[in-house]
Scaffold this active site. Structure first.
Site, PDB file in Angstrom:
ATOM      1  N   LYS A  25       0.894  -1.196   0.116  1.00 36.06           N
ATOM      2  CA  LYS A  25      -0.015  -0.204  -0.101  1.00 36.06           C
ATOM      3  C   LYS A  25       0.760   1.234  -0.148  1.00 36.06           C
ATOM      4  CE  LYS A  25       0.869   1.160   4.465  1.00 36.06           C
ATOM      5  NZ  LYS A  25       1.790   2.473   4.777  1.00 36.06           N
ATOM      6  N   ASP A 151      -1.984  -1.194  10.865  1.00 40.38           N
ATOM      7  CA  ASP A 151      -2.311  -1.371   9.554  1.00 40.38           C
ATOM      8  C   ASP A 151      -3.156  -2.575   8.913  1.00 40.38           C
ATOM      9  OD1 ASP A 151      -1.020   1.077   8.890  1.00 40.38           O
ATOM     10  OD2 ASP A 151       0.619   0.199   7.972  1.00 40.38           O
TER      11      ASP A 151
HETATM   12  O1  C5P Z   1       0.609  -0.936  15.223  1.00 46.78           O
HETATM   13  P1  C5P Z   1       1.981  -1.165  14.821  1.00 46.78           P
HETATM   14  O2  C5P Z   1       2.639  -2.512  15.608  1.00 46.78           O
HETATM   15  O3  C5P Z   1       2.271  -1.071  13.308  1.00 46.78           O
HETATM   16  O4  C5P Z   1       2.782   0.213  15.326  1.00 46.78           O
HETATM   17  C1  C5P Z   1       4.198   0.284  15.424  1.00 46.78           C
HETATM   18  C2  C5P Z   1       4.418   1.350  16.212  1.00 46.78           C
HETATM   19  O5  C5P Z   1       4.294   2.604  15.896  1.00 46.78           O
HETATM   20  C3  C5P Z   1       3.643   1.376  17.609  1.00 46.78           C
HETATM   21  O6  C5P Z   1       4.331   0.695  18.426  1.00 46.78           O
HETATM   22  C4  C5P Z   1       3.921   2.819  18.028  1.00 46.78           C
HETATM   23  O7  C5P Z   1       5.025   3.237  18.438  1.00 46.78           O
HETATM   24  C5  C5P Z   1       3.658   3.546  16.814  1.00 46.78           C
HETATM   25  N1  C5P Z   1       2.234   3.883  16.185  1.00 46.78           N
HETATM   26  C6  C5P Z   1       1.888   4.836  16.754  1.00 46.78           C
HETATM   27  N2  C5P Z   1       0.478   5.444  16.428  1.00 46.78           N
HETATM   28  C7  C5P Z   1      -0.141   4.806  15.369  1.00 46.78           C
HETATM   29  C8  C5P Z   1       0.486   3.556  14.890  1.00 46.78           C
HETATM   30  C9  C5P Z   1       1.686   3.210  15.252  1.00 46.78           C
HETATM   31  O8  C5P Z   1       2.507   5.545  17.519  1.00 46.78           O
HETATM   32  N3  C5P Z   1      -1.447   5.131  15.072  1.00 46.78           N
END
Ligand code: C5P
Length: 313
Positions: A25, A151
């Protein structure tokens, strides 16, 4: 031999296997607000899939366990692989002791904001839902997807959606992008958490971003939206990763661009209405040691839930 199930179209083989093509994406726009009490950031992003994809095949194994065979670009080990974790999570949820072979061929580079691992995980949930005949609805899979990453739910709804909350609240959009896309992937991975940790929300800039996003959404004009280059994380990524900033500057000085980042980077991309121009730009950039270059189009098939695939096991 295979039989294609007509309603959802995922190919099922006699030896019980499903095969999917999890797509990458890009973020057409990404507005990041303040940090929430759970540590995540509230965001408003429009994402669309492009036709760079991994290959994922799932089939019953002769022995108990989840056996992951990963080839291609940068394969994380079993416990760290989001596909492996997706299979574990769904098996747990369904009370199944899995006997599963997973074949994953990675083409989407990792750590560059193209969502490869998230897409693989979503495809794994959707594929196993079919393989194990669980008949869970998409809405039932979303909470599992959200546990795997912010995501991941998007890829259950792709090709185009507005995602809010921490990214896991997905509203599919009927609008489409028709521009050609050039992806430039620096030889450097960007840890998403690091970019978010350094990010400082700028209310005034976000308000301007949101005003423009709303305008183009009302018009149903995603081609107009993507050329705005709206991404709240852009400055933070460039501040933290000097080589990416230099690469962008260098390429833009040659008249290619403007370049924006996807997600938190490192992928740089630009779009054009002309296929010819994209081809020329791709040719000029080919062979650079600093980056991989892909010329792609938006991928308008529906997500892994509905996609027609061919399993050749
Ligand atoms: O959700 P995911 O594991 O992909 O996110 C990775 C990191 O990115 C999270 O641990 C967080 O630090 C940051 N993040 C965030 N806000 C979001 C998505 C991700 O702070 N909306």
């Amino acid at each position: 031999m295979q039989a294609v199930v007509p309603d959802r179209g995922i190919a099922i083989t006699k030896s019980s296997g499903v095969s999917l093509r999890p797509p990458a994406k890009i973020n057409l726009s990404l507005v990041v607000f303040g940090r929430r009490t759970d540590g995540y950031h509230e965001l408003h992003t429009i994402m669309a899939t492009v036709d760079l994809h991994d290959d994922l095949t799932l089939r019953d194994a002769d022995t108990l366990g989840i056996h992951l065979h990963c080839t291609g670009l940068g394969c994380p080990s079993e416990g760290e692989n989001l596909v492996y974790r997706a299979a574990e999570l769904l098996a747990d949820h369904a009370g199944i002791s899995p006997a599963l072979e997973i074949y994953l061929h990675k083409r989407i580079p990792a750590g560059c904001g193209l969502g490869g691992a998230s897409s693989d995980a979503a495809a794994c949930l959707a594929g196993l839902n079919r393989l194990w005949k669980l008949e869970l609805s998409r809405e039932q899979l979303v909470p599992l997807a959200a546990q795997l990453g912010s995501d991941v739910p998007f890829f259950l709804y792709a090709p185009v959606a507005l995602c809010t909350g921490r990214g896991e609240m997905v509203q599919p959009l009927s609008h489409r992008c028709s521009r050609y896309v050039l992806l430039i992937i620096p030889d450097l991975q960007v840890p998403t958490a690091q970019v978010y940790a350094h990010y400082r929300s700028n209310e005034c800039r976000n308000e301007d971003f949101m005003r423009r996003v709303r305008y183009f959404l009302r018009q149903g004009d995603l081609d107009g939206l993507v050329i705005q280059g709206i991404n709240s994380l852009d400055c933070t990524c460039m501040e933290l990763f000097e080589p990416i900033r230099r690469l962008r500057e260098e390429i833009e000085q040659e008249g290619i661009g403007p370049l924006q980042i996807s997600g938190s980077g490192s992928c740089l991309f630009t779009t054009s209405g002309s296929r010819e121009q994209m081809k020329q730009w791709a040719q000029r950039l080919e062979g650079r040691s600093l980056a991989q270059v892909y010329s792609v189009t938006f991928y308008h098939q529906t997500g892994p839930f509905l996609e027609v695939q061919h399993a050749d096991l």
